[in-house]
Design an enzyme around this catalytic site. Structure first.
Site, short mmCIF file in Angstrom:
data_model
loop_
_atom_site.label_atom_id
_atom_site.label_comp_id
_atom_site.label_asym_id
_atom_site.label_seq_id
_atom_site.Cartn_x
_atom_site.Cartn_y
_atom_site.Cartn_z
N TRP A 102 0.83 -1.21 0.00
CA TRP A 102 0.00 0.00 0.00
C TRP A 102 0.85 1.26 0.00
O TRP A 102 0.53 2.24 -0.66
CB TRP A 102 -1.00 -0.02 1.16
CG TRP A 102 -2.04 -1.08 0.97
CD1 TRP A 102 -2.26 -2.18 1.76
CD2 TRP A 102 -3.00 -1.19 -0.11
NE1 TRP A 102 -3.28 -2.94 1.25
CE2 TRP A 102 -3.76 -2.37 0.12
CE3 TRP A 102 -3.29 -0.40 -1.22
CZ2 TRP A 102 -4.78 -2.77 -0.74
CZ3 TRP A 102 -4.32 -0.80 -2.09
CH2 TRP A 102 -5.05 -1.97 -1.84
N ASP A 172 -2.14 6.51 6.50
CA ASP A 172 -3.16 5.62 5.94
C ASP A 172 -3.50 4.60 7.02
O ASP A 172 -2.71 3.72 7.33
CB ASP A 172 -2.60 4.92 4.69
CG ASP A 172 -3.58 3.92 4.07
OD1 ASP A 172 -4.65 3.67 4.66
OD2 ASP A 172 -3.25 3.39 2.99
N LYS A 196 -12.80 -2.07 5.94
CA LYS A 196 -12.04 -2.99 6.80
C LYS A 196 -12.56 -2.93 8.24
O LYS A 196 -13.11 -3.89 8.73
CB LYS A 196 -10.55 -2.67 6.75
CG LYS A 196 -9.88 -3.30 5.53
CD LYS A 196 -9.37 -2.36 4.52
CE LYS A 196 -8.87 -3.07 3.29
NZ LYS A 196 -8.07 -2.20 2.45
C1 LIG Z 1 -7.45 -1.69 1.48
C2 LIG Z 1 -6.38 -0.67 1.64
C3 LIG Z 1 -6.22 0.38 0.72
C4 LIG Z 1 -7.09 0.51 -0.51
O1 LIG Z 1 -8.38 0.76 -0.12
P1 LIG Z 1 -9.54 1.04 -1.20
O2 LIG Z 1 -10.60 1.61 -0.31
O3 LIG Z 1 -9.89 -0.25 -1.83
O4 LIG Z 1 -9.04 2.02 -2.18
C5 LIG Z 1 -5.24 1.31 0.96
N1 LIG Z 1 -4.44 1.22 2.04
C6 LIG Z 1 -4.56 0.22 2.94
C7 LIG Z 1 -3.64 0.19 4.12
C8 LIG Z 1 -5.53 -0.75 2.77
O5 LIG Z 1 -5.66 -1.73 3.67
#
Ligand SMILES: *Cc1c(COP(=O)(O)O)cnc(C)c1O
Length: 360
Positions: A102, A172, A196
């Site tokens: 990521w 993030d 998540k």
């Molecule tokens: C799942 C995830 C993303 C991407 O998320 P989307 O909502 O599908 O764009 C980005 N960063 C992390 C840490 C993730 O777990």
């Protein structure tokens, strides 16, 4: 009712009580005669739902008054672009920590808008750890410092909050937001896709310090300007109303359970159950450095990858699904967000031990 234990990394399991409440309110929310899905986003019913969701999130996370909470769309992936568009603020470059898949995507996207200085990387060891702040090569002129607080694929989590001084820290937190208390005031911006540990897919939450708003790069689309979203209470256009409603139910449930300190206790206990199995075994192994072992996503491998399918099938027969590891790392991955009950983690630990006994 046969509910499975769903170990998916995302979209992930939601708390059963939240789904049941949504079910009870589905066709007629609070006597309104409508489903939340059918409400005008400018009507008083929906406005109250979103306002309450924001107030509850502020309370749960202790979000200071000088931070905006935005309910956006486009996922965390769109934030990979919106962060540099909004936060470069005329500066030439931003600092990024590279701890996995990521981080790499965030870096790649940011390069479209400015120079990226990678302050440290764990690519040398297949992203199995997070470089300590002592080795970061911070640029004093950076617009911001970006970290991926929990690498969902690699299972690498950064505990403690890095100190970047006057340079805004951007995190993030897609896969670890709401898993434990954090000090929001130490961050310039936090973002997370909801699917998540918050609610349904389609909602992205951004928490941003007000002073950082209003200096977008030329050509930034209106919808991608945090300041405009903030001025319009995330209603510049139609927000993802149903996803905000479900997220709001999750926030209420977390408050009722004692808030994020209580969640951290449970989450630490759940993760410990699995790490104890891994540590006691020479059949399973975890690639992740101890100090960065994620509380939310636990990847592990079997001694012999030829046994993977049999392990997964046995898990499925016992009501446990989505344990297959990400294609980039292989093996298994158990994602155990807030909604995963202790019983689910215990069932997995029991199956791991049973399987090892028959195969080791
Ligand atoms: C799942 C995830 C993303 C991407 O998320 P989307 O909502 O599908 O764009 C980005 N960063 C992390 C840490 C993730 O777990």
């Amino acid at each position: 009712m046969d509910r499975v234990f769903n170990f998916s990394a995302g979209p992930a399991a939601l708390p059963l009580e939240v789904l049941q409440q949504a079910q009870a309110e589905l066709v007629n929310w609070h006597g309104s005669g409508m489903s939340v899905m059918e409400m005008s986003h400018r009507g008083k019913e929906y406005m109250s739902i979103q306002a309450e969701a924001e107030a509850d999130l502020r309370e749960l996370m202790g979000i200071p008054a000088n931070y905006k909470v935005l309910f956006l769309q486009g996922g965390a992936s769109l934030q990979f672009a919106m962060v540099p568009m909004n936060l470069l603020r005329g500066k030439a470059s931003a600092d990024y920590l590279n701890t996995g898949e990521w981080s790499k995507k965030a870096i790649k996207e940011a390069k479209k808008y400015g120079a990226v200085n990678v302050i440290a990387s764990s690519e040398d060891k297949n992203f199995s750890y997070a470089p300590a702040q002592s080795v970061w090569k911070l640029d004093p002129n950076a617009a911001y410092v970006h970290i991926t607080q929990n690498e969902t694929i690699g299972g690498v989590e950064i505990f403690g909050t890095p100190d970047t001084g006057a340079i805004p820290l951007v995190s993030d937190m897609s896969s670890n937001i709401l898993s434990r208390p954090i000090d929001v005031s130490k961050f310039g911006l936090i973002y997370a896709g909801a699917q998540k540990n918050i609610g349904p897919a389609g909602l992205t939450i951004v928490i941003v310090r007000e002073g950082l708003l209003g200096q977008t790069v030329a050509g930034t689309p209106t919808m991608m300007d945090y300041a405009i979203q903030a001025e319009n209470d995330s209603m510049y256009n139609t927000p993802p109303t149903y996803a905000v409603y479900i997220a709001g139910l999750v926030f209420k449930m977390l408050k009722a359970k004692g808030g994020l300190a209580a969640m951290e206790k449970v989450n630490r206990a759940k993760a410990q159950i699995l790490y104890d199995v891994l540590d006691a075994s020479s059949f399973y192994s975890s690639p992740v450095a101890r100090e960065n072992r994620s509380l939310m996503n636990i990847p592990f491998t079997l001694k012999d990858a030829a046994l993977d399918e049999e392990f997964l099938k046995g898990a499925k027969d016992r009501g446990m699904i989505q344990l297959k590891g990400h294609r980039s790392v292989g093996g298994m991955r158990a994602s155990i967000y807030n909604a995963m009950p202790v019983a689910g983690v215990q069932a997995l630990a029991d199956w791991m031990k049973e399987f090892e006994k028959t195969k080791a």
